[in-house]
Write an enzyme that holds these catalytic residues in place. Sequence first.
Site, short mmCIF file in Angstrom:
data_model
loop_
_atom_site.label_atom_id
_atom_site.label_comp_id
_atom_site.label_asym_id
_atom_site.label_seq_id
_atom_site.Cartn_x
_atom_site.Cartn_y
_atom_site.Cartn_z
N ARG A 55 0.81 -1.23 0.07
CA ARG A 55 -0.02 -0.14 -0.04
C ARG A 55 0.77 1.21 0.04
NH1 ARG A 55 -1.31 1.65 4.61
NH2 ARG A 55 -2.05 -0.37 5.23
N TYR A 68 -16.95 17.48 -14.36
CA TYR A 68 -17.55 16.13 -14.41
C TYR A 68 -18.38 15.81 -13.22
CZ TYR A 68 -16.88 11.20 -13.65
OH TYR A 68 -16.97 9.83 -13.80
N ASP A 94 -8.30 19.95 -12.57
CA ASP A 94 -8.48 18.30 -13.24
C ASP A 94 -8.05 18.45 -14.86
OD1 ASP A 94 -9.52 16.30 -14.55
OD2 ASP A 94 -11.40 16.10 -13.17
N LYS A 111 -8.69 7.84 -18.78
CA LYS A 111 -9.11 8.61 -20.22
C LYS A 111 -7.96 8.65 -21.14
CE LYS A 111 -13.04 8.93 -17.59
NZ LYS A 111 -13.43 10.12 -17.02
C1 LIG Z 1 -13.84 10.28 -15.73
C2 LIG Z 1 -13.33 11.55 -15.20
C3 LIG Z 1 -13.20 11.58 -13.63
C4 LIG Z 1 -13.38 10.63 -12.64
O1 LIG Z 1 -12.47 9.54 -13.10
P1 LIG Z 1 -12.74 7.96 -12.67
O2 LIG Z 1 -11.51 7.50 -13.15
O3 LIG Z 1 -13.82 7.60 -13.39
O4 LIG Z 1 -12.96 7.88 -11.30
C5 LIG Z 1 -12.84 12.90 -13.08
N1 LIG Z 1 -12.82 14.02 -13.87
C6 LIG Z 1 -13.03 14.14 -15.17
C7 LIG Z 1 -12.72 15.25 -16.19
C8 LIG Z 1 -13.43 12.80 -15.79
O5 LIG Z 1 -13.51 12.64 -17.29
#
Ligand SMILES: *Cc1c(COP(=O)(O)O)cnc(C)c1O
Length: 389
Positions: free
Chosen positions: A53, A105, A178, A203
């Site tokens: 961890r 998001y 983000d 992504k």
């Molecule tokens: C998908 C996404 C998230 C969340 O990510 P996960 O890997 O699905 O938990 C956060 N911010 C944005 C802009 C996203 O597209």
Amino acid sequence: MTENNKEFHFDTRAIHAGQEPEPITGAVMTPIFATSTFKQKSPGEHTGFEYARTQNPTRLAFEKCIASLESGTKAFAFSSGLAAGATVLELLESGSHMVAVDDMYGGSWRLFEAVRKRSANLKVSYADPDHPETILSQISKDTRMIWIETPSNPLLKITNLAEVAKIAKTKNIVTVVDNTFCSPYIQRPLELGIDIVVHSVTKYINGHSDMVGGIVVTRKPEISEALEFLQNAVGSISDPFSCFLALRGVKTLPLRMHQHCSNAEKIAHWLDQHPKVEKTIYPGLTSHPQHDISRTQMNGFFGAMISVYLKTDMAGVRRALEKTNVFTLAESLGGVESLIGHPVTMSHGSIPLERRKSLNISDNLIRLSVGVESAEDLLEDLDQALKAI
Ligand SMILES: *Cc1c(COP(=O)(O)O)cnc(C)c1O
């Protein structure tokens, strides 16, 4: 190649940063270290790895690679993008105030509103990022963090990062971006003075829609120290198999982003002229209100997400979305395959109707994640699907 070898270019670091051939066998690719613990020679005398961890060699290689690509000093990998974001929020004391962009998001909004409001007394004010002054006008003496998503989801609003970072600094407010929609190839917020970058690795960074992960990057020693503690103390780490996949995926990030963005530019211009389209939102169109900022902030690219208001109702949208063959109707984005989505019923379903209405997330809005297939095939697919409206 270890740490931040700045003498190498981005494309080289995407392939090599943080990775050395494995010392025992010479394996060129970083292995999946499937172990929960590590042998100690004598009590407290270890190789730097104690318990998985806390540290894992596969995860460490991935973290070093992304730290280098985001121009940070340290990165921390998590089990999902939301787990990454949730751990960043743990930097705040209970009762803190945060200013966030009003378009983001849906899952991040749900985390703030349906979880942290209750469990940490988090107070959030939302601001339209079109003008940085609207963000700044929400700042109060209790504001500890500014949360930005740019381009935002799903309306692709752009925040001027350098400007927000400059003002936040004078007020000692931590800035978080983000950066999921851009990937570090297109946008590097830390270079613009932002304190923390968050990604859904799921992504573009991984890029192949075959894992879920998140990562946080910083170059500030005090934030880095706090995050290292929190990653271990909260424990929502990325597993070694996911890190292996993401490390493999990120090697082709520059190649993928070129094709993603060039396809998206063609498609956005085509949609913009289409008779069934009411409005196309894409930072690369001169009609986008922050086109000029995106031009300088996004490294000459405009990303591969396009949002479109169709000239139809829910039934027409449904007919079109059932018709695509190359675009897959699915949640998510950033993979090599093109996806098409409907924010109201999919990614933004967790946002109440009233709020969606005030933000203009309506039934006739669709969102495209343009993949790296042939642009011609993608255009033909959209053309036949739009005929079904
Ligand atoms: C998908 C996404 C998230 C969340 O990510 P996960 O890997 O699905 O938990 C956060 N911010 C944005 C802009 C996203 O597209």
